[in-house]
Design an enzyme around this catalytic site. Sequence first.
Site, PDB file in Angstrom:
ATOM      1  N   GLU A 285       0.827  -1.202   0.000  1.00 12.64           N
ATOM      2  CA  GLU A 285       0.000   0.000   0.000  1.00 12.64           C
ATOM      3  C   GLU A 285       0.869   1.263   0.000  1.00 12.64           C
ATOM      4  O   GLU A 285       0.444   2.315  -0.451  1.00 12.64           O
ATOM      5  CB  GLU A 285      -0.915  -0.019   1.239  1.00 12.64           C
ATOM      6  CG  GLU A 285      -2.298   0.539   0.988  1.00 12.64           C
ATOM      7  CD  GLU A 285      -3.277   0.226   2.108  1.00 12.64           C
ATOM      8  OE1 GLU A 285      -4.109  -0.681   1.906  1.00 12.64           O
ATOM      9  OE2 GLU A 285      -3.230   0.862   3.162  1.00 12.64           O
ATOM     10  N   HIS A 306       7.185 -27.092  -1.072  1.00 12.47           N
ATOM     11  CA  HIS A 306       6.542 -28.222  -1.737  1.00 12.47           C
ATOM     12  C   HIS A 306       5.396 -27.763  -2.635  1.00 12.47           C
ATOM     13  O   HIS A 306       4.618 -28.582  -3.103  1.00 12.47           O
ATOM     14  CB  HIS A 306       6.057 -29.218  -0.674  1.00 12.47           C
ATOM     15  CG  HIS A 306       7.192 -29.799   0.117  1.00 12.47           C
ATOM     16  ND1 HIS A 306       7.695 -31.069  -0.106  1.00 12.47           N
ATOM     17  CD2 HIS A 306       7.959 -29.256   1.095  1.00 12.47           C
ATOM     18  CE1 HIS A 306       8.721 -31.285   0.722  1.00 12.47           C
ATOM     19  NE2 HIS A 306       8.892 -30.202   1.459  1.00 12.47           N
ATOM     20  N   LYS A 420     -14.260   0.378  -3.802  1.00  7.54           N
ATOM     21  CA  LYS A 420     -15.363   0.850  -2.964  1.00  7.54           C
ATOM     22  C   LYS A 420     -16.367   1.623  -3.818  1.00  7.54           C
ATOM     23  O   LYS A 420     -17.576   1.464  -3.684  1.00  7.54           O
ATOM     24  CB  LYS A 420     -14.842   1.779  -1.850  1.00  7.54           C
ATOM     25  CG  LYS A 420     -13.959   1.098  -0.832  1.00  7.54           C
ATOM     26  CD  LYS A 420     -13.584   2.079   0.261  1.00  7.54           C
ATOM     27  CE  LYS A 420     -12.474   1.528   1.124  1.00  7.54           C
ATOM     28  NZ  LYS A 420     -11.893   2.500   2.030  1.00  7.54           N
TER      29      LYS A 420
END
Length: 443
Positions: A285, A306, A420
């Site tokens: 961010e 793995h 948003k």
Amino acid sequence: MNHISLQINKAFGFVKEDEVKKLYPEAKKALQTLKDGTGAGNDFIGWLNLPEETTDAFLKDIQATADLLRHDSEVVVVIGIGGSYLGAKAVIDALSNTFAWIEQKKPLIVYAGQNISEDYLFELQELLKNKRFSIICISKSGTTTEPALAFRLLKTQLEEQQGLDDARRHIVCITDKARGALRTLATQEGYKTFVIEDNVGGRFSVLSPVGLLPIACAGFDIKHLIEGAKTMQHECQKDTDENIAIQYAAVRNALYRSGKKVELLVNFHPKLHFVAEWWKQLYGESEGKDHKGIFPAAVDFTTDLHSMGQYIQDGERHLFETVISVQEPNHQVDFPHNDANLDGLNFLAGKRVDEVNKMAELGTMLAHVDGGVPNLKLVLPKLNEYYLGEMIYFFEIACGISGYLLEVNPFNQPGVEAYKKNMFALLDKPGYEKESAAIKARL
Ligand code: PA5
């Protein structure tokens, strides 16, 4: 006393030591800019001196509040998202016994408001049914959808189960000083509150009440956490080549400029998984803007060797790794002998499991360096509050310096608004009529 330390020499096969050191003056200038408060986003650098500014009286208030919530709660629900929850979860997970939640000796700490999953919320409400619980609601703005939704649901449940007065005593809000919606509600209801200062952004807030109250509720020593952070505040504000924040900011930018666009934060202890989640937000961010920035990712080894090991060893060469290495585990388990020795592992019998883990760590680092993946290493002497405090402050200040080296504003996050805006348009939020029409025309 030992401190956290940084090793960067395994990057020098990829970027010359000289090239990294050439960035030190720039990094020192960035540090000075941070300290002077003259750079981009300078209204959000309240975290810079937070450890030194944290008083004993303030810590006592946090501790007393935590003790009250712990005292008669089977569960403490921490509501918050992003910077309002990741730091607390990172520290609590790193310090907790992995299986302690099964025995529930302490209040169980659970999280809400970090997603919008109906199943998650339903299952949480089921868990809390007929249990005594408390809520710590953390939202600077008070209007973030995810925590606001969780708070609506759980506040009502708490009031129904424990009565209005008891519920009031078991809700603590951490929010802005004066303006936010949660501040207004907390004042109306008479909840205990703590302040997130305006100049401390969410992802830099773990050493404020945002992290400290949940961490104290989980039974951990917040004084030691702050002591560790104070040490690094002192060390990492120095204008020297030995400053590990200068070194980290310089080497990762040198690697980025040489084409290493992805940084993997690596751990060899599953307890550190959420440290990486916190770090991903801090760096992602802060730096991912203006179409620039290292992509922060994370792996838990040896588990992910793995699954992701093949790509890291052999895939596209745009990666570098920063390994968090814990020098001394908190417990001892020895590798057992087995008479049949069908797995052929008796040569390890009697060794500490950690010695095997450490050789996996060393072997992986050498293999990855051979495969073209530069490696940096951050060493924590032990997993405890003090060294986590050191690590948190180190990563925070290095992030500020690194962001300035990248020439971005490390303290804003304009990109977070895009989803948003679309979500509200799709949900017909009043005031979004134009956006709603436009987005629906695209469907
Ligand atoms: O780092 C940040 O600023 C964000 O992750 C915020 O913490 C997050 O969006 C939550 O915001 P708020 O605390 O206002 O609910």
